[in-house]
Scaffold this motif. Structure first.
Motif, short mmCIF file in Angstrom:
data_model
loop_
_atom_site.label_atom_id
_atom_site.label_comp_id
_atom_site.label_asym_id
_atom_site.label_seq_id
_atom_site.Cartn_x
_atom_site.Cartn_y
_atom_site.Cartn_z
N THR A 142 0.71 -0.91 0.42
CA THR A 142 -0.56 0.05 -0.15
C THR A 142 0.65 1.64 0.31
O THR A 142 1.77 1.46 0.77
CB THR A 142 -0.84 0.53 0.79
OG1 THR A 142 -1.79 -1.10 1.22
CG2 THR A 142 -2.13 1.76 1.34
N ILE A 143 0.56 2.18 -1.21
CA ILE A 143 1.68 2.71 -1.44
C ILE A 143 0.29 3.81 -1.14
O ILE A 143 -0.36 4.22 -2.09
CB ILE A 143 2.12 3.38 -2.34
CG1 ILE A 143 3.36 2.63 -2.47
CG2 ILE A 143 2.63 4.60 -2.41
CD1 ILE A 143 4.14 2.52 -3.33
N THR A 144 0.62 4.81 0.38
CA THR A 144 -0.61 6.26 -0.11
C THR A 144 -0.25 7.65 0.05
O THR A 144 0.96 7.83 0.65
CB THR A 144 -0.95 6.31 1.67
OG1 THR A 144 -1.55 5.58 1.86
CG2 THR A 144 -1.90 7.77 1.49
N ALA A 145 -0.22 8.24 -0.78
CA ALA A 145 -0.12 9.34 -2.26
C ALA A 145 -0.95 10.74 -1.52
O ALA A 145 -2.17 10.35 -2.06
CB ALA A 145 0.42 9.38 -3.31
N VAL A 146 -0.25 12.21 -1.11
CA VAL A 146 -0.61 12.69 -1.26
C VAL A 146 0.12 14.08 -2.00
O VAL A 146 1.43 14.20 -2.16
CB VAL A 146 -1.11 13.54 0.30
CG1 VAL A 146 -2.08 12.77 0.54
CG2 VAL A 146 -0.01 13.58 0.77
N GLY A 147 -0.12 15.46 -2.14
CA GLY A 147 0.55 16.50 -2.91
C GLY A 147 1.57 17.29 -1.85
O GLY A 147 1.41 16.66 -1.52
N ASP A 148 1.22 18.59 -2.35
CA ASP A 148 1.79 19.30 -1.60
C ASP A 148 1.23 19.53 0.13
O ASP A 148 0.18 19.77 -0.12
CB ASP A 148 1.71 20.85 -2.21
CG ASP A 148 1.85 20.83 -3.66
OD1 ASP A 148 3.02 20.19 -4.21
OD2 ASP A 148 1.51 21.68 -4.95
N ILE A 149 2.62 19.80 0.50
CA ILE A 149 2.62 20.03 2.07
C ILE A 149 3.42 21.12 2.45
O ILE A 149 4.30 21.60 2.29
CB ILE A 149 3.10 19.24 3.03
CG1 ILE A 149 2.67 17.24 2.93
CG2 ILE A 149 2.89 19.19 4.78
CD1 ILE A 149 2.98 16.45 2.86
N MET A 150 2.46 22.18 3.46
CA MET A 150 2.66 23.32 3.56
C MET A 150 2.26 23.94 5.10
O MET A 150 1.17 24.54 5.01
CB MET A 150 3.29 24.45 2.81
CG MET A 150 4.20 25.78 3.02
SD MET A 150 5.11 25.57 3.77
CE MET A 150 6.35 25.68 3.24
N LEU A 151 2.95 23.45 5.89
CA LEU A 151 1.73 23.70 7.46
C LEU A 151 2.08 25.30 7.77
O LEU A 151 1.50 25.65 8.62
CB LEU A 151 2.44 22.76 8.21
CG LEU A 151 2.82 21.39 8.11
CD1 LEU A 151 2.67 21.03 9.40
CD2 LEU A 151 1.11 20.86 7.51
N GLY A 152 2.65 26.40 6.72
CA GLY A 152 2.79 27.22 7.26
C GLY A 152 3.77 28.57 6.14
O GLY A 152 4.55 28.15 6.95
N SER A 169 -1.09 15.12 -11.29
CA SER A 169 -0.70 15.90 -10.42
C SER A 169 -1.59 15.68 -9.09
O SER A 169 -3.00 15.51 -9.62
CB SER A 169 -0.87 17.00 -10.88
OG SER A 169 -1.19 18.82 -9.67
N LEU A 170 -1.13 15.34 -7.54
CA LEU A 170 -1.76 15.31 -6.69
C LEU A 170 -2.62 16.22 -6.04
O LEU A 170 -3.19 16.17 -4.96
CB LEU A 170 -1.16 14.52 -5.61
CG LEU A 170 -0.45 13.18 -5.74
CD1 LEU A 170 0.34 12.48 -4.85
CD2 LEU A 170 -2.03 12.28 -6.51
N GLY A 171 -2.62 17.29 -6.50
CA GLY A 171 -2.35 19.07 -5.77
C GLY A 171 -2.10 19.43 -4.41
O GLY A 171 -1.29 19.26 -4.03
#
Length: 368
Positions: free
Chosen positions: A48-58, A283-285
């Motif tokens: 299982t590969i769980t994948a998301v896009g851009d992360i920028m918490l602040g 693209s995962l947005g």
């Protein structure tokens, strides 16, 4: 580009050298001649590969107006139950750094300057959420120069989060539950491994495939915004920068041995594709992006993908958990499934005759 190829080959040579030396050191010289067989590596039937896009918490730290009022601790609270898997991947859209100035912003950091850095303590929030693989191949990881890049990799090393994408860190090899993974990441930006040098990219991927069971490739490429949801199958020029031909790139690295390709960069959701039984997300947005990010329209929706691969790295199926963001409510589950609908529509449009099945809501399968 020649220097990049040399650097990659040097990194690979160094890795092989230390691997070989480590094996020699662990086996008494007198016993080497008595080893008749090498134990077969145990492989899981399903990965299982769980994948998301851009992360920028602040963004734009230390401007507190662009930091969450809860100090980011609740950034992933609505989605944490879905951030599970052998690999949990995201794109780190910036650096972790407490001090320093950006050359992009001269003397000050204001709301009109897109220089992204997060307080170093936020890295622990990303770790606690479940992420164990991050791409640092993008334009914003270098907003605070070498100081930001260096501090970011130090922190990721300390948290034992796997990462790749800088010319100084082009790939990483790691093992989880007896499966050996190789991860590499590409972008069109300074000090990153180039998405536009296909020869070097294919050489790197082919070499990694010789050393790992599953090769994961990430790229940061393509034009940005709601006008660029489609995969054009040509070089995308945006702000006078060649953001790559992401279609050609994805196919090339799969030809070289990649088992899955995960894209980000346009800040919107794009189509997915099955090529030679391998899964591509173009693209995962924007997944979790607080502060100086447009979240209007398509920019505010994104998929969280839970992708199943077999032991050979071939695509089995995927769950699509649609999420959405706005400036007030931040990241949460989207019960309207807008990201799933967007992926389905774009895939049907951009890849007519594709081999993926979207007939069950929230699920991607293979056509029979």
């Amino acid at each position: 580009m020649k220097s990049l190829t040399t650097l990659v080959l040097l990194c690979l040579s160094t890795l092989l050298l230390f691997s070989c030396e480590g094996n020699r050191a662990s086996v008494p010289p007198a016993s080497i001649a008595h080893i008749d067989t090498i134990p077969t590596r145990l492989k899981k039937d399903t990965i299982t590969i769980t994948a998301v896009g851009d992360i920028m918490l602040g963004s734009a730290y230390p401007n507190k107006a662009n930091l969450p009022t809860d100090d980011a601790v609740n950034s992933f609270q609505d989605v944490e139950s879905y951030l599970k898997g052998d690999v949990v991947f995201g794109n780190l859209e910036g650096c972790f750094l407490n001090t320093g100035k950006s050359s992009k912003c001269k003397d000050t950091i204001g709301n009109s300057c897109f220089a992204f850095r997060m307080p170093e303590r936020y890295a622990g929030i990303v770790k606690s959420a479940g992420f164990n693989v991050l791409s640092i191949a993008n334009n914003h990881v270098g907003d605070f120069g070498n100081k930001g890049r260096k501090r970011t990799v130090e922190i990721l090393d300390s948290l034992q989060i796997n990462y790749a994408g800088l010319q100084s860190h082009p790939f990483q090899i790691f093992e989880i539950d007896s499966v050996k993974y190789a991860f590499c990441a590409f972008a069109p930006n300074e000090n990153t491994v180039s998405i536009n040098n296909l020869i070097a990219a294919k050489e790197l991927v082919a070499s990694l495939k010789e050393q790992a069971d599953v090769v994961i490739v990430s790229f940061h490429g393509g034009a940005e915004g709601a006008k660029f949801e489609h995969v054009p199958k040509k070089n995308e020029i945006f702000y006078a920068e060649n953001r790559g031909n992401v279609y050609q790139f994805a196919h090339a690295v799969i030809d070289a041995g990649a088992d899955i390709v995960l894209g980000h960069g346009p800040h919107v959701t794009r189509a997915v594709e099955l090529y030679k039984n391998k899964f591509i997300a173009y693209s995962l947005g924007n997944f979790c992006t607080y502060g100086m990010f447009s979240l209007k329209g398509p920019n505010g929706i994104a998929p969280l993908l839970q992708i199943k691969l077999n032991s050979s790295g071939d695509f089995i199926s995927a769950e699509v958990i649609s999420v959405k963001q706005d400036k007030v409510n931040r990241l949460r589950i989207d019960k309207q499934d807008a990201a799933f609908d967007k992926i389905k529509t774009l895939t049907d449009t951009d890849f007519p005759g594709h081999q993926l099945d979207f007939s069950e809501n929230g699920k991607i399968g293979r056509k029979k």
